[in-house]
Design a protein around this motif. Structure first.
Motif, PDB file in Angstrom:
ATOM      1  N   LYS A   1     -29.521   3.600  38.298  1.00  0.00           N
ATOM      2  CA  LYS A   1     -30.077   4.583  39.234  1.00  0.00           C
ATOM      3  C   LYS A   1     -29.174   5.808  39.322  1.00  0.00           C
ATOM      4  N   MET A   2     -27.879   5.594  39.429  1.00  0.00           N
ATOM      5  CA  MET A   2     -26.938   6.718  39.512  1.00  0.00           C
ATOM      6  C   MET A   2     -26.975   7.560  38.239  1.00  0.00           C
ATOM      7  N   GLY A   3     -27.084   6.895  37.088  1.00  0.00           N
ATOM      8  CA  GLY A   3     -27.170   7.627  35.828  1.00  0.00           C
ATOM      9  C   GLY A   3     -28.426   8.482  35.760  1.00  0.00           C
ATOM     10  N   PHE A   4     -29.558   7.908  36.170  1.00  0.00           N
ATOM     11  CA  PHE A   4     -30.835   8.629  36.166  1.00  0.00           C
ATOM     12  C   PHE A   4     -30.756   9.883  37.029  1.00  0.00           C
ATOM     13  N   TRP A   5     -30.368   9.706  38.295  1.00  0.00           N
ATOM     14  CA  TRP A   5     -30.327  10.856  39.204  1.00  0.00           C
ATOM     15  C   TRP A   5     -29.252  11.858  38.803  1.00  0.00           C
ATOM     16  N   SER A   6     -28.133  11.381  38.288  1.00  0.00           N
ATOM     17  CA  SER A   6     -27.059  12.291  37.861  1.00  0.00           C
ATOM     18  C   SER A   6     -27.538  13.202  36.748  1.00  0.00           C
TER      19      SER A   6
ATOM     20  N   TRP B   1     -31.134   3.386  30.256  1.00  0.00           N
ATOM     21  CA  TRP B   1     -31.218   2.355  29.222  1.00  0.00           C
ATOM     22  C   TRP B   1     -30.081   2.518  28.215  1.00  0.00           C
ATOM     23  N   LEU B   2     -29.614   3.733  28.026  1.00  0.00           N
ATOM     24  CA  LEU B   2     -28.413   3.951  27.205  1.00  0.00           C
ATOM     25  C   LEU B   2     -27.205   3.305  27.877  1.00  0.00           C
ATOM     26  N   ILE B   3     -27.138   3.435  29.196  1.00  0.00           N
ATOM     27  CA  ILE B   3     -26.039   2.813  29.944  1.00  0.00           C
ATOM     28  C   ILE B   3     -26.042   1.301  29.724  1.00  0.00           C
ATOM     29  N   VAL B   4     -27.207   0.684  29.801  1.00  0.00           N
ATOM     30  CA  VAL B   4     -27.314  -0.762  29.600  1.00  0.00           C
ATOM     31  C   VAL B   4     -26.837  -1.141  28.195  1.00  0.00           C
ATOM     32  N   VAL B   5     -27.373  -0.475  27.201  1.00  0.00           N
ATOM     33  CA  VAL B   5     -27.068  -0.829  25.814  1.00  0.00           C
ATOM     34  C   VAL B   5     -25.583  -0.649  25.516  1.00  0.00           C
ATOM     35  N   VAL B   6     -25.002   0.455  25.943  1.00  0.00           N
ATOM     36  CA  VAL B   6     -23.587   0.696  25.669  1.00  0.00           C
ATOM     37  C   VAL B   6     -22.711  -0.238  26.508  1.00  0.00           C
TER      38      VAL B   6
ATOM     39  N   VAL C   1     -20.107   5.949  30.781  1.00  0.00           N
ATOM     40  CA  VAL C   1     -20.691   7.149  31.402  1.00  0.00           C
ATOM     41  C   VAL C   1     -20.579   8.331  30.446  1.00  0.00           C
ATOM     42  N   ILE C   2     -19.432   8.498  29.831  1.00  0.00           N
ATOM     43  CA  ILE C   2     -19.229   9.610  28.885  1.00  0.00           C
ATOM     44  C   ILE C   2     -20.144   9.465  27.679  1.00  0.00           C
ATOM     45  N   VAL C   3     -20.179   8.288  27.078  1.00  0.00           N
ATOM     46  CA  VAL C   3     -20.991   8.068  25.880  1.00  0.00           C
ATOM     47  C   VAL C   3     -22.475   8.246  26.186  1.00  0.00           C
ATOM     48  N   SER C   4     -22.938   7.719  27.313  1.00  0.00           N
ATOM     49  CA  SER C   4     -24.361   7.878  27.654  1.00  0.00           C
ATOM     50  C   SER C   4     -24.707   9.349  27.854  1.00  0.00           C
ATOM     51  N   ALA C   5     -23.800  10.096  28.465  1.00  0.00           N
ATOM     52  CA  ALA C   5     -24.044  11.534  28.650  1.00  0.00           C
ATOM     53  C   ALA C   5     -24.105  12.254  27.311  1.00  0.00           C
TER      54      ALA C   5
END
Length: 171
Positions: A44-49, A84-89, A114-118
């Protein structure tokens, strides 16, 4: 916006959303901020960020610097994919090494995730910014965005029993 700048802003917003509710206790932040350490809350934080950093980018960039037709569609695709990138990584380390026992290593890995997903999200948006979006694809993107918003808001208030939603500190 340069990749490094966008990653830093994404990390800053992610951090604000990670601690925002705990620091303030403001109930209106529940759909946006993390309220525990479950995987769901981090997604959720990744999505909203990412959605917020894209909004800031839109407001900061001059009109000629953003592609009028593709700016939002490309950003929304990345916003939808970020959780979903956060989950996979994230699950690479447990998949390779098993449970990480060191809180320091877990935190370092969390920052890397967080860095890699971004970075992946930014590369994805830069690539999709170049394509022509037909009405069908635009509709799919918007429907998925609405579903994601529903998912993150609805389950912020009432989590079903699925391990994705469970706080590992409790179990």
């Amino acid at each position: 916006m340069k990749i490094a700048t966008k990653v830093i802003i994404y990390m800053a917003i992610f951090s604000l959303l990670h601690f925002g509710y705990d620091l303030t206790g403001w109930n209106f932040l529940i759909p946006f901020c993390g309220t525990d350490e479950s995987v769901f809350e981090h997604l959720k934080m990744g999505f909203w960020s990412y959605l917020l950093v894209s909004t800031l980018e839109f407001l900061i960039l001059k009109r000629k610097e953003r592609s009028s037709n593709n700016f939002w569609m490309s950003r929304l695709i990345s916003t939808i994919f970020i959780p979903w990138l956060i989950v996979v990584v994230w699950y690479l380390v447990p998949g390779i090494y098993g449970k990480v026992e060191s809180i320091t290593l877990e935190l370092v890995w969390a920052f890397i995730v967080v860095i890699v997903s971004a970075i992946i999200g930014i590369v994805l948006e830069k690539s999709t910014e170049k394509i022509k979006f037909g009405m069908g694809l635009k509709t799919i993107i918007l429907v998925l965005l609405i579903i994601c918003i529903f998912f993150f808001v609805r389950f912020s208030y009432s989590k079903p029993w699925i391990d994705l939603f469970q706080n590992p500190e409790v179990h």
